[in-house]
Write an enzyme that holds these catalytic residues in place. Structure first.
Site, PDB file in Angstrom:
ATOM      1  N   CYS A 156       0.701  -1.082  -0.103  1.00  0.00           N
ATOM      2  CA  CYS A 156      -0.056   0.019  -0.052  1.00  0.00           C
ATOM      3  C   CYS A 156       0.801   1.487  -0.024  1.00  0.00           C
ATOM      4  O   CYS A 156       1.821   1.312   0.785  1.00  0.00           O
ATOM      5  CB  CYS A 156      -1.020  -0.082   1.253  1.00  0.00           C
ATOM      6  SG  CYS A 156      -2.100  -1.254   1.161  1.00  0.00           S
ATOM      7  N   ALA A 157       0.202   2.122  -0.808  1.00  0.00           N
ATOM      8  CA  ALA A 157       1.107   3.652  -1.004  1.00  0.00           C
ATOM      9  C   ALA A 157      -0.021   4.494  -0.428  1.00  0.00           C
ATOM     10  O   ALA A 157      -1.208   4.329  -1.047  1.00  0.00           O
ATOM     11  CB  ALA A 157       1.717   3.918  -2.330  1.00  0.00           C
TER      12      ALA A 157
END
Length: 368
Positions: A13-14
């Site tokens: 996840c970013a």
């Protein structure tokens, strides 16, 4: 056979976001560019954005963004909306063809204001009335989900890489003073349109990297206040916890952050008496809202953003500033990608909130 430590799973996840505190509105190109730089943190199973200030012509109306799996669910929700709201405008959410995006659900938006008679009948505040309607749709209408429900803001999310989702929703055609974004790498939950980030309620929106291992305890506490967790992912509890603490219980956002990522007892013991007493009371009253596990989050709200790490910083989070713009992201490179000359960069400590708000004059100008 590869053993622990011999292989790498990207930390998953970013997140990225920024706010122009002077109220300057910009299109979605920069936030797409920022989140796209961190593509290796995603796996194509979810991307999304929230934007604030995008509907100035309807700023006094709730902008309901909804996804429907079929016409039946749409008809059921529209009956509910017509019964409870005046509808100022409605249309399909504009999209364009993107080859990598598979079959999308039906995507509609409604600009509404609640019927006064319904609010009086419910004996609730307008915000509580809206919250209950959102919970009712998500919980009881099979195949229908509220993507966002705030004023002068909207969330756009789906299954795909975030840069493709941004292209799909034509975010280059929206103007916002604040944007947040997410590239998803689901680990414990399925990749589906409703499960992509952001998770929202009223004006709140949350994107998240990590895992809320206290989800069960958090969920049970929130259910006592009428919230219903139906979206199959842990991030949902963060959005509702902030709504409970800030909107309903009137805690300043800075203190709400100290509930979610509470100081350790040893740290509380070292505080001056007044602060020690305050933090002890918060831990006692809201102990079930302490978010355990690794996380970094960005919270969007009307007039501001907040970024926050878990209390021992098990997920990356960096902040930067240039002039009146505050940036926050998983990686410094994602900030420098859209602001090469960033003046200041810092790495917030665990549990230390980074908050940016519109300047007072900007707030007035945007609401005029």
């Amino acid at each position: 056979m590869l053993r622990e430590g011999k292989y790498r799973i990207p930390s998953g996840c970013a997140i990225s976001g920024f706010i122009n505190k002077d109220g300057r509105r910009v299109d979605g190109s920069a936030i797409i560019q920022s989140i796209a730089l961190m593509q290796e943190r995603s796996n194509g199973l979810g991307g999304g954005f929230a934007a604030y200030g995008i509907y100035p012509e309807y700023q006094d109306y709730y902008a309901l963004h909804l996804l429907f799996e079929d016409k039946l669910s749409r008809n059921q929700v529209e009956e509910l909306i017509k019964d409870n709201f005046y509808i100022e405008a409605e249309d399909r959410i504009p999209t364009r063809h993107v080859r990598s995006i598979g079959k999308a659900p039906l995507l509609w938006r409604y600009f509404v204001t609640p019927r006064l008679s319904k609010i009086e009948e419910s004996q609730e505040s307008e915000a509580d009335f809206m919250t209950r309607l959102v919970m009712r749709i998500n919980d009881s209408v099979n195949g229908a989900y509220v993507v966002s429900s705030g004023k002068n803001m909207g969330a756009f999310k789906g299954v795909g890489y975030p840069e493709d989702i941004g292209e799909f929703f034509r975010l280059d055609e929206y103007q916002a003073y604040s944007w947040i974004a997410h590239g998803r790498f689901p680990t414990n939950t399925p990749g589906w349109w409703g499960g992509a980030h952001p998770f929202t309620l009223l004006d709140w929106s949350v994107v998240h990297n990590g895992e809320i291992s206290s989800y069960g305890a958090n969920r049970r506490f929130l259910e006592m206040y009428g919230y219903k967790m139906t979206l199959q992912t842990d991030t949902e509890v963060v959005a509702y916890a902030i709504d409970l603490l800030v909107r309903r219980h009137k805690l300043p956002l800075e203190l709400a952050a100290r509930v979610l990522a509470a100081p350790f007892w040893q740290a509380i013991d070292r505080l001056p008496a007044a602060e020690r007493d305050l933090y002890t009371r918060l831990r006692v009253v809201y102990g079930s809202l302490l978010m355990n596990g690794p996380f970094s989050i960005i919270v969007g709200f009307s007039g501001g953003i907040m970024a926050l790490n878990d209390r021992i910083k098990l997920r990356p989070l960096v902040a930067g500033s240039q002039g009146t713009t505050l940036y926050v992201a998983s990686e410094e490179a994602a900030i420098r990608e859209i602001c090469p000359d960033v003046e200041k960069v810092w790495y917030p400590q665990g549990g230390e909130p980074v908050i940016g708000r519109l300047e007072e004059g900007s707030q007035c100008r945007l609401s005029a």
